[in-house]
Design a protein around this motif. Structure first.
Motif, PDB file in Angstrom:
ATOM      1  N   CYS A   9       9.970  -4.286  -4.296  1.00 53.07           N
ATOM      2  CA  CYS A   9      11.342  -3.893  -4.610  1.00 53.07           C
ATOM      3  C   CYS A   9      11.475  -3.478  -6.071  1.00 53.07           C
ATOM      4  CB  CYS A   9      12.315  -5.031  -4.301  1.00 53.07           C
ATOM      5  SG  CYS A   9      12.555  -5.302  -2.537  1.00 53.07           S
ATOM      6  N   ARG A  10      10.851  -4.240  -6.976  1.00 55.75           N
ATOM      7  CA  ARG A  10      10.891  -3.878  -8.393  1.00 55.75           C
ATOM      8  C   ARG A  10      10.227  -2.523  -8.621  1.00 55.75           C
ATOM      9  NH1 ARG A  10       9.911  -9.438  -9.069  1.00 55.75           N
ATOM     10  NH2 ARG A  10       7.674  -9.064  -9.213  1.00 55.75           N
ATOM     11  N   GLY A  11       9.115  -2.282  -7.922  1.00 58.95           N
ATOM     12  CA  GLY A  11       8.428  -1.000  -8.045  1.00 58.95           C
ATOM     13  C   GLY A  11       9.293   0.155  -7.580  1.00 58.95           C
ATOM     14  N   ARG A  12       9.992  -0.033  -6.475  1.00 57.10           N
ATOM     15  CA  ARG A  12      10.882   1.027  -5.962  1.00 57.10           C
ATOM     16  C   ARG A  12      12.052   1.268  -6.910  1.00 57.10           C
ATOM     17  NH1 ARG A  12      10.077  -1.422  -0.404  1.00 57.10           N
ATOM     18  NH2 ARG A  12       8.420  -0.136   0.460  1.00 57.10           N
ATOM     19  N   LEU A  13      12.594   0.193  -7.469  1.00 58.94           N
ATOM     20  CA  LEU A  13      13.690   0.343  -8.432  1.00 58.94           C
ATOM     21  C   LEU A  13      13.220   1.094  -9.674  1.00 58.94           C
ATOM     22  CD1 LEU A  13      15.502  -3.106  -8.219  1.00 58.94           C
ATOM     23  CD2 LEU A  13      16.369  -0.879  -7.488  1.00 58.94           C
TER      24      LEU A  13
END
Length: 191
Positions: A9-13
């Motif tokens: 999720c952090r990577g996508r954000l």
């Protein structure tokens, strides 16, 4: 499993924020360029510091990369990760400075690497010095692959795409460099 989901999720954000920043940058928003610089500045200084001989040259290289990047406003196309693109630009610029074949000074690697904090033991500091010395003795292309992968946090395919080399070449340089580091350090460090 929860940690992997959170990391994804952090990577996508991060990718979403980068794409938004690039869109704003291309629309002429100078605050977007400032945010890109602030977001990746320390990572790019570490990459340049690990590849160059002195702090003044490191600053010049990172500055030159951002000046060239800023000149692309309105027409920049992001094809991979923004951090990867900028890290490769820094590595390429560092190579073009003509410092590639000179031996790496211990002081330069000391400045480029993470600085020990007060809780770090003397043994950890000694190990950091050994790693820096071993890294300095690597072939420049192996050192570059390791630095981009480890300090730049780039995937092999991103390094390959940005440098125009094959993924296998990048992986081989990394693997042979790590093997040399292991042999020099007698297995004291695991990457």
């Amino acid at each position: 499993m929860t940690g992997k989901i959170a990391q994804a999720c952090r990577g996508r954000l991060r990718v979403f924020e980068d794409r938004l920043l690039v869109r704003r940058f291309n629309a002429g928003d100078t605050q977007a360029l400032r945010r890109i610089y602030e977001k990746y500045r320390s990572d790019l200084f570490r990459v340049a510091g690990a590849l160059l001989h002195d702090s003044a040259t490191v600053e010049d290289v990172v500055h030159d990369v951002f000046v060239a990047f800023a000149s692309q406003a309105g027409r920049f196309e992001l094809k991979g990760s923004l951090k990867g693109y900028l890290a490769i630009c820094v590595a390429n610029r560092a190579r073009n400075v003509g410092r590639r074949d000179r031996p790496v000074s211990q002081e330069r690697l000391r400045q480029a690497g993470p600085q020990p904090d007060s809780s770090e033991t003397a043994a950890d500091s000694e190990l950091h010095e050994k790693v820096r010395a071993a890294l300095a003795g690597l072939d420049p292309e192996q050192r570059r692959a390791i630095i981009l992968h480890v300090l730049g946090s780039l995937r092999f395919r991103e390094i390959a795409r940005q440098t125009g080399e094959s993924v296998n070449t990048v992986k081989s340089r990394y693997r042979y460099g790590i093997a040399r580091l292991r042999s020099q350090l007698n297995g004291q460090v695991e990457p």
